[in-house]
Structure formats: structure tokens, C-alpha cells
Scaffold this active site. Structure first.
Site, mmCIF file in Angstrom:
data_model
loop_
_atom_site.group_PDB
_atom_site.id
_atom_site.type_symbol
_atom_site.label_atom_id
_atom_site.label_comp_id
_atom_site.label_asym_id
_atom_site.label_seq_id
_atom_site.Cartn_x
_atom_site.Cartn_y
_atom_site.Cartn_z
ATOM 1 N N LYS A 214 37.575 38.780 43.500
ATOM 2 C CA LYS A 214 37.180 37.578 42.677
ATOM 3 C C LYS A 214 35.824 37.944 42.104
ATOM 4 C CE LYS A 214 36.643 32.555 42.852
ATOM 5 N NZ LYS A 214 35.220 32.793 42.570
ATOM 6 N N GLU A 215 34.798 38.113 42.854
ATOM 7 C CA GLU A 215 33.543 38.405 42.657
ATOM 8 C C GLU A 215 33.274 39.424 41.506
ATOM 9 O OE1 GLU A 215 31.592 36.959 46.734
ATOM 10 O OE2 GLU A 215 31.997 39.216 46.474
ATOM 11 N N ASP A 283 31.249 38.480 55.632
ATOM 12 C CA ASP A 283 29.893 38.570 56.380
ATOM 13 C C ASP A 283 30.030 39.816 57.220
ATOM 14 O OD1 ASP A 283 28.852 36.555 55.223
ATOM 15 O OD2 ASP A 283 29.084 34.978 56.758
#
Length: 338
Positions: A214-215, A283
Site C-alpha cells: 500500500k505504501e 515494526d
């Protein structure tokens, strides 16, 4: 997918050497707050569930969760960020102390609030999230203060790798990014990035760039599919060359990851998992990938271990760091990496 082989002793050596690394993490920090309870009825006031709260919990989030993952893997994390001079900021510092994480890289600002994400959990499922945050960029004076602090830490703490953890909360700006990348390059320190849309194109010349699909779509303004790996690799290659990035690692959720560098373009499929919660998986992936990068692991081995780690934390509810022991156990079973 090519078949690669790796000696189990090499995997054990990598995990052992994690313990020798000092990692500087620069990014937006926050508190992940949880209200846990049971849902047995619908509210008479509106068509929403009533959560009877049984437990309240606060955890370190954002870039601080990356620090927890780095710590869980055995390395020494040093966190650099800005928090508010408020009750939540003090709670954040208390959480750092409780987790035995260094506070020396944290700046306090009277002009900002400390970011808090509150998740309301009913019957072990997330029903609602409430965000308290400020997304404006930090001021020029705060940027300079942070640069001075980062430079001091890089010079005095034998930093092995720098992680930029961007959550679009205003800490990372183009000046800070370019100055830190330039400093790291002059000292031979690898730079690894978990980007967001706002500063997506600011990370020129970094060592490892890890967007999710998506990014990537938003960042390069191209509607590409995770189903067509060849098309995806072509788009990633073009972006990598343009940005002078050494390696791009794109996470594709249930489709695994693709790694793309000048020497290697590979797709590493996901492992079958029982997904409970995807919160914090990115993360964990950037934490593992960065430690592997600091140890000069091959791109495909880095991708394979990082991919494995993201799947493991998705089996847990809430934002939690990876288990080094479990990750090592799973990594020793890998047969297709080198």
C-alpha cells in the site's frame, strides 16, 4: 523460486551476533493503550457493543515498538524521538524505564502532545481505535536539537545500524533525514527505513527501504498488484535506481515479501499462519531486517528471516515484540535461503 541452502551454524551465528549490535532508532513514538473486556450486549443508546472493561494496559508503540523488537532480538536499541511535556509523556518515560530502555535520545517539547493510540478490545477482537496525536512537523529548532543529539550518539555509541521509523507524526522531515543519511554514509553505517507516504521520496541513498505494498503504491503513484510479481519487481527496480537505494524490501502480507537489489530480485512466499492481529508486524520486519543488514547478511537471507518474523507476531493479539527463541527455531528450518 530458486532453491538455496544454508548451514544451520550460520543461522545460529547470526542470531548470536545480534547481541553485539548497537542500533539507533529515529522515529515517531507513541503509547499503545488497551482496554480489554467482554461484550455481552448492544447499547440501548446506539447500535454499538458495550465493552465491560476487565483490564487496562499500556505498551510502548511506534518507533518504541521497534526498540522493543531490537531489544528482544538481543541487540542494544537507542531511541531518538520527541514527546510532549504532559502526563502521557511521563507515562512514556516510565514505560521506557520499566523496559530498561535508554532515555537519552528523547527530547521533550512544550509545543506537542504525546501520541496515544487507544484500542478497545472486546472478546479478544479490536472493536475501536481512538487516536490522540499531532501530525505537524517538529519545529526547526527541535529539528536542530535532534540532529545534535543524533550526531552525538552516532559518534559516541558505536552505532552499527540506523533505523528510520516513520509514522507520519511529524518527527521525520527532509532536512533531518538527509543530514542523518549523509552522516551515516560518511561513517559507513547502514541506514534502514520503514517509510510512510509524506516523506516517501526523502530517503535517497539509504541501504534498505521497506515499504508495504500500500505504501509503495501511494509513494510511487502507481497501481501495481501483489499478484504480478514480475510487474512489481520492474516498478521496484525503477524506483530503487532512481532513489539510489541499495535494497528495497516490499512486504506483501499473506503473499510474503519481495527483495530487490542490483544483484538479486527474489520473491519469498509467506508461511502459513493463524493470523490473530497484524498490528506491529511491520515494526518487527524492519527490526529483523536491519539487524541482518548490520551483519552484512545476503538480501535473500535477510528477506527470509524478516518475512518469518512478521508472520510470527501476527499470531499474537496486540502489538508485541518477536520471540528470538521462536524465530531462531523457525529460521533453522529454512531450506531456500543462502
Amino acid at each position: 523460486m530458486k532453491t538455496y541452502t544454508i548451514k544451520k551454524d550460520r543461522v545460529r551465528e547470526i542470531f548470536k551476533n545480534f547481541n553485539n549490535l548497537n542500533v539507533l532508532i529515529i522515529g515517531d513514538v507513541m503509547i499503545d493503550s488497551y482496554l480489554w473486556g467482554k461484550v455481552n450486549r448492544i447499547s440501548p443508546e446506539a447500535p454499538v457493543p458495550i465493552v465491560a472493561v476487565a483490564k487496562k494496559e499500556r505498551r510502548l508503540g511506534g518507533a518504541a515498538n521497534v526498540a522493543l523488537n531490537v531489544q528482544a532480538l538481543g541487540a542494544n536499541p537507542i531511541l531518538c524521538s520527541v514527546i510532549g511535556v504532559d502526563i502521557e509523556g511521563q507515562a512514556f518515560m516510565d514505560l521506557l524505564k520499566k523496559q530498561k530502555l535508554s532515555q537519552k535520545g528523547i527530547l521533550k517539547s512544550r509545543d506537542r502532545i504525546t501520541t496515544v493510540k487507544t484500542r478497545i478490545m472486546g472478546n479478544n477482537a479490536q472493536l475501536l481505535r481512538v487516536d490522540e496525536e499531532e501530525e505537524d512537523d517538529i519545529s526547526p529548532s527541535e529539528t536542530q536539537q535532534l540532529l545534535t543529539l543524533i550526531s552525538y550518539i552516532i559518534i559516541h555509541d558505536k552505532i552499527d545500524v540506523v533505523i528510520f521509523e516513520d509514522y507520519n507524526k511529524g518527527l521525520l522531515n527532509s532536512k533531518l533525514i538527509s543530514k542523518v543519511v549523509e552522516l551515516c554514509r560518511s561513517k559507513g553505517i547502514p541506514t534502514c527505513v520503514d517509510p510512510k507516504k509524506k516523506n516517501f521520496n526523502a530517503y535517497k541513498g539509504v541501504s534498505l527501504f521497506k515499504p508495504n505494498l500500500k505504501e509503495l503504491r501511494e509513494g510511487i503513484k502507481l497501481d501495481i498488484s501483489g499478484d504480478n510479481i514480475n510487474e512489481l519487481q520492474r516498478a521496484v527496480s525503477s524506483y530503487r535506481v532512481k532513489q539510489k537505494i541499495e535494497t528495497v524490501l516490499v512486504t506483501l502480507a499473506e503473499k510474503g515479501v519481495v527483495t530487490n537489489s542490483r544483484k538479486l530480485k527474489e520473491h519469498v512466499p509467506a508461511h502459513i499462519r493463524s493470523i490473530a492481529d497484524v498490528s506491529g508486524a511491520g515494526d518487527t520486519v524492519i527490526s529483523v531486517a536491519s539487524l541482518c543488514r548490520a551483519l552484512d547478511c545476503s538480501d535473500v537471507l535477510t528477506a527470509a528471516i524478516a518475512n518469518l518474523s512478521g508472520g510470527l507476531v501476527c499470531e499474537q493479539i496486540g502489538v508485541v515484540p518477536v520471540s528470538k527463541e521462536q524465530l531462531l527455531e523457525e529460521a533453522l528450518k529454512l531450506e531456500f535461503v543462502r
